[in-house]
Scaffold this active site. Sequence first.
Site, PDB file in Angstrom:
ATOM      1  N   GLY A  48     -16.482   4.402  19.604  1.00 46.17           N
ATOM      2  CA  GLY A  48     -15.510   5.748  19.951  1.00 46.17           C
ATOM      3  C   GLY A  48     -14.686   5.236  21.015  1.00 46.17           C
ATOM      4  O   GLY A  48     -13.433   6.120  21.391  1.00 46.17           O
ATOM      5  N   GLU A 102     -16.147   5.063  28.082  1.00 47.84           N
ATOM      6  CA  GLU A 102     -16.754   5.910  27.240  1.00 47.84           C
ATOM      7  C   GLU A 102     -15.651   7.195  26.031  1.00 47.84           C
ATOM      8  O   GLU A 102     -14.675   7.155  26.719  1.00 47.84           O
ATOM      9  CB  GLU A 102     -17.642   6.606  27.955  1.00 47.84           C
ATOM     10  CG  GLU A 102     -18.750   7.920  26.690  1.00 47.84           C
ATOM     11  CD  GLU A 102     -18.914   7.290  25.033  1.00 47.84           C
ATOM     12  OE1 GLU A 102     -18.622   6.211  24.617  1.00 47.84           O
ATOM     13  OE2 GLU A 102     -20.317   7.261  25.208  1.00 47.84           O
ATOM     14  N   ASP A 103     -15.197   7.215  25.437  1.00 44.55           N
ATOM     15  CA  ASP A 103     -14.888   8.484  24.845  1.00 44.55           C
ATOM     16  C   ASP A 103     -15.112   9.531  25.360  1.00 44.55           C
ATOM     17  O   ASP A 103     -13.927  10.479  26.146  1.00 44.55           O
ATOM     18  CB  ASP A 103     -14.848   7.975  22.916  1.00 44.55           C
ATOM     19  CG  ASP A 103     -16.341   8.227  22.609  1.00 44.55           C
ATOM     20  OD1 ASP A 103     -17.197   8.031  23.373  1.00 44.55           O
ATOM     21  OD2 ASP A 103     -16.049   8.190  21.478  1.00 44.55           O
ATOM     22  N   ASP A 106     -20.843  13.939  26.279  1.00 44.42           N
ATOM     23  CA  ASP A 106     -21.632  15.280  25.828  1.00 44.42           C
ATOM     24  C   ASP A 106     -22.740  15.380  27.368  1.00 44.42           C
ATOM     25  O   ASP A 106     -23.524  15.732  27.787  1.00 44.42           O
ATOM     26  CB  ASP A 106     -21.778  15.379  24.597  1.00 44.42           C
ATOM     27  CG  ASP A 106     -22.111  16.360  23.800  1.00 44.42           C
ATOM     28  OD1 ASP A 106     -22.279  17.612  24.604  1.00 44.42           O
ATOM     29  OD2 ASP A 106     -22.339  16.157  22.759  1.00 44.42           O
ATOM     30  N   LYS A 134     -17.314  16.170  28.315  1.00 39.02           N
ATOM     31  CA  LYS A 134     -17.865  18.038  27.647  1.00 39.02           C
ATOM     32  C   LYS A 134     -19.248  18.594  28.172  1.00 39.02           C
ATOM     33  O   LYS A 134     -20.279  18.484  28.152  1.00 39.02           O
ATOM     34  CB  LYS A 134     -17.573  17.594  25.819  1.00 39.02           C
ATOM     35  CG  LYS A 134     -17.868  18.765  24.965  1.00 39.02           C
ATOM     36  CD  LYS A 134     -17.867  18.552  23.682  1.00 39.02           C
ATOM     37  CE  LYS A 134     -18.678  17.603  22.706  1.00 39.02           C
ATOM     38  NZ  LYS A 134     -18.564  17.838  21.732  1.00 39.02           N
ATOM     39  N   PHE A 155     -16.352  20.367  18.918  1.00 39.52           N
ATOM     40  CA  PHE A 155     -16.789  18.854  18.351  1.00 39.52           C
ATOM     41  C   PHE A 155     -15.236  18.518  18.361  1.00 39.52           C
ATOM     42  O   PHE A 155     -14.384  18.804  16.850  1.00 39.52           O
ATOM     43  CB  PHE A 155     -17.358  18.948  17.178  1.00 39.52           C
ATOM     44  CG  PHE A 155     -17.681  17.580  16.362  1.00 39.52           C
ATOM     45  CD1 PHE A 155     -18.559  17.466  16.945  1.00 39.52           C
ATOM     46  CD2 PHE A 155     -16.826  16.977  15.300  1.00 39.52           C
ATOM     47  CE1 PHE A 155     -18.536  15.651  16.830  1.00 39.52           C
ATOM     48  CE2 PHE A 155     -17.452  15.802  15.067  1.00 39.52           C
ATOM     49  CZ  PHE A 155     -18.253  15.502  15.692  1.00 39.52           C
ATOM     50  N   VAL A 156     -15.042  17.136  18.647  1.00 44.07           N
ATOM     51  CA  VAL A 156     -13.405  16.837  18.580  1.00 44.07           C
ATOM     52  C   VAL A 156     -13.152  15.271  17.574  1.00 44.07           C
ATOM     53  O   VAL A 156     -14.819  14.384  17.987  1.00 44.07           O
ATOM     54  CB  VAL A 156     -13.319  16.529  20.075  1.00 44.07           C
ATOM     55  CG1 VAL A 156     -12.481  18.092  20.976  1.00 44.07           C
ATOM     56  CG2 VAL A 156     -13.944  15.622  20.817  1.00 44.07           C
ATOM     57  N   ARG A 168     -11.244   8.337  13.328  1.00 42.67           N
ATOM     58  CA  ARG A 168     -10.812   7.585  14.576  1.00 42.67           C
ATOM     59  C   ARG A 168     -10.271   6.719  14.513  1.00 42.67           C
ATOM     60  O   ARG A 168      -9.425   6.640  16.067  1.00 42.67           O
ATOM     61  CB  ARG A 168     -11.859   6.247  14.234  1.00 42.67           C
ATOM     62  CG  ARG A 168     -13.151   6.600  13.853  1.00 42.67           C
ATOM     63  CD  ARG A 168     -14.476   5.001  14.203  1.00 42.67           C
ATOM     64  NE  ARG A 168     -15.448   5.909  14.648  1.00 42.67           N
ATOM     65  CZ  ARG A 168     -16.697   6.062  15.277  1.00 42.67           C
ATOM     66  NH1 ARG A 168     -16.484   6.166  16.184  1.00 42.67           N
ATOM     67  NH2 ARG A 168     -17.778   6.046  14.650  1.00 42.67           N
TER      68      ARG A 168
HETATM   69  P1  IMP Z   1     -24.484  12.003  24.776  1.00 46.96           P
HETATM   70  O1  IMP Z   1     -25.440  10.752  24.809  1.00 46.96           O
HETATM   71  O2  IMP Z   1     -24.578  13.502  24.739  1.00 46.96           O
HETATM   72  O3  IMP Z   1     -23.263  12.323  26.558  1.00 46.96           O
HETATM   73  O4  IMP Z   1     -22.449  11.893  23.353  1.00 46.96           O
HETATM   74  C1  IMP Z   1     -22.090  10.930  23.708  1.00 46.96           C
HETATM   75  C2  IMP Z   1     -21.694   9.807  22.202  1.00 46.96           C
HETATM   76  O5  IMP Z   1     -22.090  10.494  21.506  1.00 46.96           O
HETATM   77  C3  IMP Z   1     -19.738   9.620  22.634  1.00 46.96           C
HETATM   78  O6  IMP Z   1     -20.441   8.461  22.996  1.00 46.96           O
HETATM   79  C4  IMP Z   1     -19.466   9.918  21.358  1.00 46.96           C
HETATM   80  O7  IMP Z   1     -19.804   9.193  20.848  1.00 46.96           O
HETATM   81  C5  IMP Z   1     -20.954  11.051  20.288  1.00 46.96           C
HETATM   82  N1  IMP Z   1     -20.207  12.644  20.099  1.00 46.96           N
HETATM   83  C6  IMP Z   1     -20.260  13.669  21.613  1.00 46.96           C
HETATM   84  N2  IMP Z   1     -19.265  14.486  21.136  1.00 46.96           N
HETATM   85  C7  IMP Z   1     -18.811  14.247  20.029  1.00 46.96           C
HETATM   86  C8  IMP Z   1     -17.509  14.586  19.789  1.00 46.96           C
HETATM   87  O8  IMP Z   1     -17.502  16.050  19.713  1.00 46.96           O
HETATM   88  N3  IMP Z   1     -16.781  14.216  18.747  1.00 46.96           N
HETATM   89  C9  IMP Z   1     -17.265  12.915  18.698  1.00 46.96           C
HETATM   90  N4  IMP Z   1     -18.272  12.287  19.010  1.00 46.96           N
HETATM   91  C10 IMP Z   1     -19.008  12.942  20.487  1.00 46.96           C
HETATM   92 MG    MG Z   2     -19.315   6.429  21.170  1.00 44.65          MG
END
Ligand code: IMP
Ligand code: MG
Length: 178
Positions: A48, A102-103, A106, A134, A155-156, A168
Amino acid sequence: MKTIRLDKKTFRQLISNSEIQSAVSELARQISEDFKEKSLVCLCILKGAVYFFSDLTKKIELDLTTEFLELSSYKGQIDSQEVRLLKDIQNSIKGKDALIVEDIMDTSKTLNFLIEHIKSKKPKSISVCTLIDKRERRESDLKADYTGFEIEKGFVVGYGMDCNELGRNLNDIYVLDK
Ligand code: IMP
Ligand code: MG
């Protein structure tokens, strides 16, 4: 309003590429300032972060090295319960100042896992730079040191981020239209 169809869903434009580039330039300026006397290694979280990482590191005006890691990620819109390391870094980062790029952050599960993993490699410091913060589903008090954009939820896709591996390569960032 610009909308696209992807994976049978409708997304509307949320952040244009020119807005992304301004934010990336500002992040690069701050990072260039903060890591001046340091030994910077930038860690790209595949897949990402790849476009963000590419633009950001090109704009950082310092000598730096790059490393790439891959973690298991979302299956479409549903998060996986556990984070797994698919690809580790190749070189030692011992004593270096690591910047995780990181992209999107969440729940923060991925970054918390990653920080623990990187700690075991004994860098001098660990910082986090995320393009998007987010906030709605955050599960820890982890705060990124550098953030491009804050959004509450949604969701992006685009600029590296995917929906079932699609989207992507979009130049702008789009959000799922409910
Ligand atoms: P986390 O572990 O819940 O913080 O999620 C992080 C990972 O989930 C990111 O590195 C993304 O790859 C993926 N992710 C979270 N939200 C989104 C979204 O809105 N679109 C696409 N990928 C997401
Ligand atoms: Mg990621």
